[in-house]
Design an enzyme around this catalytic site. Structure first.
Site, PDB file in Angstrom:
ATOM      1  N   GLY A 147      47.518  67.739 -31.064  1.00  0.00           N
ATOM      2  CA  GLY A 147      47.858  68.632 -29.963  1.00  0.00           C
ATOM      3  C   GLY A 147      46.841  68.478 -28.846  1.00  0.00           C
ATOM      4  N   LEU A 148      46.692  69.503 -28.045  1.00  0.00           N
ATOM      5  CA  LEU A 148      45.761  69.451 -26.920  1.00  0.00           C
ATOM      6  C   LEU A 148      44.432  70.065 -27.342  1.00  0.00           C
ATOM      7  CD1 LEU A 148      45.751  68.319 -24.149  1.00  0.00           C
ATOM      8  CD2 LEU A 148      46.717  70.414 -23.268  1.00  0.00           C
ATOM      9  N   HIS A 149      43.804  69.409 -28.318  1.00  0.00           N
ATOM     10  CA  HIS A 149      42.530  69.859 -28.866  1.00  0.00           C
ATOM     11  C   HIS A 149      41.589  68.659 -28.976  1.00  0.00           C
ATOM     12  CE1 HIS A 149      44.037  73.814 -29.865  1.00  0.00           C
ATOM     13  NE2 HIS A 149      45.143  73.227 -30.302  1.00  0.00           N
ATOM     14  N   ALA A 150      40.330  68.928 -29.118  1.00  0.00           N
ATOM     15  CA  ALA A 150      39.296  67.917 -29.357  1.00  0.00           C
ATOM     16  C   ALA A 150      39.368  66.765 -28.355  1.00  0.00           C
ATOM     17  CB  ALA A 150      39.345  67.443 -30.800  1.00  0.00           C
TER      18      ALA A 150
ATOM     19  N   PRO B  70      41.827  64.659 -27.230  1.00  0.00           N
ATOM     20  CA  PRO B  70      42.837  64.682 -26.171  1.00  0.00           C
ATOM     21  C   PRO B  70      42.501  65.691 -25.067  1.00  0.00           C
ATOM     22  CG  PRO B  70      43.906  64.585 -28.295  1.00  0.00           C
ATOM     23  CD  PRO B  70      42.439  64.814 -28.557  1.00  0.00           C
TER      24      PRO B  70
END
Length: 89
Positions: free
Chosen positions: A13-16, A18
């Site tokens: 997802g849009l974590h770490a 990315p």
């Protein structure tokens, strides 16, 4: 106001990683850009904390907005980034 939608492609997802890559790309554009998930508030797309708070998992649809000059091209490029699996690169 220019607006684009993107489907998050990264497996985390849009974590770490990315999120870090996306924030760097937003800052390179040099214009104010917001990001939101359906039904959510518009948040600063250039803030790693805001992105982490979105809870945007793989397959989530986010909306990018900007009313700055050059927003069309900037948002198109950011959509392409979000729709790429940044975990695989």
């Amino acid at each position: 106001m220019t607006e684009r939608q993107a489907t998050i492609a990264s497996s985390s997802g849009l974590h770490a990683r990315p999120a870090k890559l996306f924030v760097s790309a937003v800052k390179e554009k040099g214009i104010p850009i917001t990001i939101s998930v359906e039904g959510g508030a518009d948040l600063n797309a250039g803030s790693i904390l805001a992105l982490m708070g979105l809870g945007a998992a793989k397959g989530s649809v986010v909306t990018l907005k900007s009313d700055a000059e050059g927003a069309e091209q900037a948002l198109d490029e950011l959509v392409a980034l979000l729709e790429t699996d940044l975990d695989a690169e």
